[in-house]
Motif scaffolding. Sequence first.
Motif, PDB file in Angstrom:
ATOM      1  N   LYS A  31      -4.104 -30.089  10.527  1.00  0.00           N
ATOM      2  CA  LYS A  31      -3.684 -29.577   9.108  1.00  0.00           C
ATOM      3  C   LYS A  31      -4.613 -30.364   8.073  1.00  0.00           C
TER       4      LYS A  31
ATOM      5  N   GLY B  32       1.349 -31.683   0.717  1.00  0.00           N
ATOM      6  CA  GLY B  32       0.441 -32.750  -0.093  1.00  0.00           C
ATOM      7  C   GLY B  32      -0.882 -32.633  -0.017  1.00  0.00           C
TER       8      GLY B  32
ATOM      9  N   ARG C 119       8.134 -34.958  -5.265  1.00  0.00           N
ATOM     10  CA  ARG C 119       7.028 -35.790  -4.675  1.00  0.00           C
ATOM     11  C   ARG C 119       6.151 -36.478  -5.671  1.00  0.00           C
TER      12      ARG C 119
ATOM     13  N   GLN D 218      -2.897 -40.046   0.161  1.00  0.00           N
ATOM     14  CA  GLN D 218      -3.591 -38.923  -0.301  1.00  0.00           C
ATOM     15  C   GLN D 218      -3.915 -38.912  -1.856  1.00  0.00           C
TER      16      GLN D 218
ATOM     17  N   GLU E 281       3.370 -39.998   9.595  1.00  0.00           N
ATOM     18  CA  GLU E 281       3.649 -38.438   9.663  1.00  0.00           C
ATOM     19  C   GLU E 281       4.228 -38.476  11.017  1.00  0.00           C
TER      20      GLU E 281
ATOM     21  N   HIS F   6       7.998 -38.061   1.226  1.00  0.00           N
ATOM     22  CA  HIS F   6       7.320 -37.060   2.135  1.00  0.00           C
ATOM     23  C   HIS F   6       7.873 -35.741   1.762  1.00  0.00           C
ATOM     24  N   GLU F   7       7.944 -34.748   2.664  1.00  0.00           N
ATOM     25  CA  GLU F   7       8.515 -33.142   2.286  1.00  0.00           C
ATOM     26  C   GLU F   7       9.962 -33.321   1.833  1.00  0.00           C
TER      27      GLU F   7
ATOM     28  N   ARG G  32      12.512 -38.925   4.265  1.00  0.00           N
ATOM     29  CA  ARG G  32      12.662 -38.745   5.312  1.00  0.00           C
ATOM     30  C   ARG G  32      13.287 -39.985   6.058  1.00  0.00           C
TER      31      ARG G  32
ATOM     32  N   HIS H  19       9.318 -29.591   8.173  1.00  0.00           N
ATOM     33  CA  HIS H  19       8.729 -29.330   9.669  1.00  0.00           C
ATOM     34  C   HIS H  19       9.128 -30.330  10.582  1.00  0.00           C
ATOM     35  N   ARG H  20       8.690 -31.615  10.149  1.00  0.00           N
ATOM     36  CA  ARG H  20       9.030 -32.405  11.100  1.00  0.00           C
ATOM     37  C   ARG H  20      10.391 -33.142  11.437  1.00  0.00           C
TER      38      ARG H  20
ATOM     39  N   LYS I 145       5.100 -24.780   8.260  1.00  0.00           N
ATOM     40  CA  LYS I 145       4.300 -25.526   7.444  1.00  0.00           C
ATOM     41  C   LYS I 145       2.966 -25.868   7.975  1.00  0.00           C
TER      42      LYS I 145
HETATM   43  C1  LIG Z   1       3.909 -35.891   5.139  1.00  0.00           C
HETATM   44  C2  LIG Z   1       3.248 -34.695   5.468  1.00  0.00           C
HETATM   45  O1  LIG Z   1       2.714 -33.606   4.784  1.00  0.00           O
HETATM   46  P1  LIG Z   1       1.984 -33.629   3.305  1.00  0.00           P
HETATM   47  O2  LIG Z   1       0.560 -33.067   3.974  1.00  0.00           O
HETATM   48  O3  LIG Z   1       2.751 -32.300   2.747  1.00  0.00           O
HETATM   49  O4  LIG Z   1       2.007 -34.914   2.790  1.00  0.00           O
HETATM   50  C3  LIG Z   1       3.515 -34.204   7.128  1.00  0.00           C
HETATM   51  O5  LIG Z   1       2.934 -33.307   7.384  1.00  0.00           O
HETATM   52  O6  LIG Z   1       3.970 -35.055   7.724  1.00  0.00           O
END
Ligand SMILES: C=C(OP(=O)(O)O)C(=O)O
Length: 476
Positions: free
Chosen positions: A41, A115, A143, A197, A358, A385-386, A389, A432-433, A458
Amino acid sequence: MTLLNQLVADATQEGEKIADPWPAPVAKHALAAEVTIPGSKSLSNRYLILAALSANPVNLVGMLRSRDTRLMLDALRELGVACIEDPFEGTTVQVNPPADGKFRGGVDVNCGLAGTVMRFVPGLALFADGPVHFDGDAQAYARPMGPILDGLTQLGASIQFEGEAGRLPFTITPPAQLPGGNGERPVITIDASGSSQFVSGLLLIGSHLPAGLELHHSGESLPSMPHIRMTMEDINQAGGHVTMPTPGTWIVEPNRLNLPNEVVVEPDLSNAAPFLGAALIAGGSVSVPNWPAHTTQPGGLLPSMLAAMGADVTLDDLPFNTIEDANALPDDYSGLLTVIAGPEIHGLGDFDMSAAGEIAPSIAALAVLANSDTALHGIGHLRGHETNRLAALVTEIMRIGGSAEELEDGIAIHAVPADQLHGEVMETYADHRMATFAAMLGLKIPGIQIKDVLTTRKTIPDFVGMWTQMLEQYQE
Ligand SMILES: C=C(OP(=O)(O)O)C(=O)O
Ligand SMILES: O=C(O)C1=C[C@@H](OP(=O)(O)O)[C@@H](O)[C@H](O)C1
């Protein structure tokens, strides 16, 4: 996979009506499985941005096809970048950047919960010919976005927030004149302690500014350094020049970027974590082909983490348990990674997870089933995060009879004998995680059911199919 096969697979998934909640399968045998992992990704979405900023068309091969990359493709198309998916090979995409390096304004970008879309696409709005509106899933409004928008404001953009300041949704109006037109490189400072990011999103557009960019990070900590190194390596691969002269400072030279005509995407090593971890839980072995011996992906740290938890790891039958093992291999070596279970899973004790936040949920699942305690540190930012977490992991571990608590900078997971853990319907929070975390526990704990397992789309097109196929490959 060809596009036709992909369409059939998508249709089958939909036609199959995966139960919700989905009963997670228990591993009845020790595994002897090989699992092919789709493209990364993080690399797919970086290459898409860099291709959009390139001078010539770029073909991405082995690209991930999932919700996050679909959102990125749609965002680029809105901005006037023609992205053509190969009709015979769905994971190949040709990106045709606008000839003048400018993007279409007056458009809407949907970030979903990605993200990489919400932090990487706003920078492109600087080069648009009008305002760009950004929105996303309701859950995305929680977020953090402030620091990247702060950086763009320092570069002359103006931001109108529709809800809370520093959050989605908002509109970015580009400056009348890009900074640096007078030859003086703009210097900006942001606090990226909440997400790497923010740094990546600004570095990605730095080469496209008339005098480049000097970026400073002002916060105490900076998570996910491998992802920042990935951004730097990818920019340099596109003919840019970015350096980090001291920790927390980056210089990007102005450059017309140009990715090579063909770029091959590595498999998503973080998405390999639940599958490789399954070997430790079920016993036996799980192999993943095309594993790069050297990579900027944080999942490159998995072999040594799994070895510390009791596994024996090989790459094409060569020992691959430590960083030294990897260093002994040539730069471009890739091969079949195999994780072989040990008799028990060991806890990690106090462990700095900041480089690879992640994969924390996958390591947490192993820690729940370990014979000693684990405390993962340096990941306080997982609260953004999503979902939150850290809170989600503690809630779900306690739900099944485990023991865990939030730390200021992470999570502590205490060893509880597996026979005291019990099946429950587990929440996934559109994360997803959290779904793959629950599936890992379900291998050992009978009766686990997972709500909304399709949230895995995702970043994984067919998690249920891959998981089921893995369990069909066992030691006779
Ligand atoms: C934090 C994650 O994704 P994102 O790219 O949406 O920040 C993730 O995939 O664990
Ligand atoms: O740049 C990237 O591709 C990513 C960076 C990391 O973000 P954070 O630094 O916010 O953890 C990671 O968790 C995310 O899944 C992907």
